[in-house]
Design an enzyme around this catalytic site. Sequence first.
Site, PDB file in Angstrom:
ATOM      1  N   ARG A  24      -4.211  -8.036   7.492  1.00 57.51           N
ATOM      2  CA  ARG A  24      -5.285  -8.908   7.980  1.00 57.51           C
ATOM      3  C   ARG A  24      -4.816  -9.825   9.122  1.00 57.51           C
ATOM      4  NH1 ARG A  24      -8.197 -13.814   5.733  1.00 57.51           N
ATOM      5  NH2 ARG A  24     -10.414 -13.533   6.213  1.00 57.51           N
ATOM      6  N   ILE A  50     -14.316 -13.729  10.577  1.00 56.59           N
ATOM      7  CA  ILE A  50     -13.845 -12.631   9.752  1.00 56.59           C
ATOM      8  C   ILE A  50     -14.140 -13.043   8.318  1.00 56.59           C
ATOM      9  CG2 ILE A  50     -11.480 -13.576   9.761  1.00 56.59           C
ATOM     10  CD1 ILE A  50     -10.407 -10.759   9.376  1.00 56.59           C
ATOM     11  N   SER A  51     -14.771 -12.158   7.565  1.00 61.67           N
ATOM     12  CA  SER A  51     -15.206 -12.494   6.207  1.00 61.67           C
ATOM     13  C   SER A  51     -14.018 -12.693   5.269  1.00 61.67           C
ATOM     14  CB  SER A  51     -16.099 -11.389   5.647  1.00 61.67           C
ATOM     15  OG  SER A  51     -17.279 -11.259   6.406  1.00 61.67           O
ATOM     16  N   LYS A  52     -14.271 -13.400   4.163  1.00 64.92           N
ATOM     17  CA  LYS A  52     -13.262 -13.551   3.117  1.00 64.92           C
ATOM     18  C   LYS A  52     -12.824 -12.173   2.630  1.00 64.92           C
ATOM     19  CE  LYS A  52     -15.089 -17.782   0.957  1.00 64.92           C
ATOM     20  NZ  LYS A  52     -15.584 -18.322  -0.346  1.00 64.92           N
TER      21      LYS A  52
END
Length: 207
Positions: A24, A50-52
Amino acid sequence: MVRKLAHEGIAHPDQIAALGAVERHRFVDSALVNQAYEDTSLPIGLGQTISKPSVVARMIELLLQGHEEEPVRVGRVLEVGTGCGYQAAVLGRLVREVYSIERLRGLHDKARQNLRPFRLANVHLLFGDGMQGYAKGAPYAGIIAAAGGNAVPQAWIDQLAVGGRIVAPMETASGQQALLVVDKLERGLKHSILEPVHFVPLKSGIA
């Protein structure tokens, strides 16, 4: 991060392996690298995030749910909202083909750069209006969205294969966002509203 997600219930070994293989930190700005493996959303520029990791894992799990015995149903997936490319990279390790569309040119270019080292030949990045879907790649076994509107665009329904599934954040009657799952069955559409989420707004057009 992956161990934590597994502990929280993401059980499918292929999904765990895909999340472990896509680092990530490669998808966030250098100033945020030390937060890359925390379960938090992070800014990626142009007002987007950016999503969890837990939300990415949950949405992909929902998309693939029930498909283990029928791999043809996860042959081709449309992702609406490429963002920085992280979710597309994870999907690229789980399904045969990914079409990922982004309406913001700056993010489309950034995602292309971020994904280059992963050499995922089955991930196709598109610049365009995600609300229109991508008819040339249809029909899709799954459609997954990284932005929330107040209704599922008709184009997505039209481009979804019978037996396919849409997973997207949508505004509910209360005005809050929740995860929506739409299954396209022979007899029609089945809607399931799940847990609350918080995503950027779904917008039309390109910029």
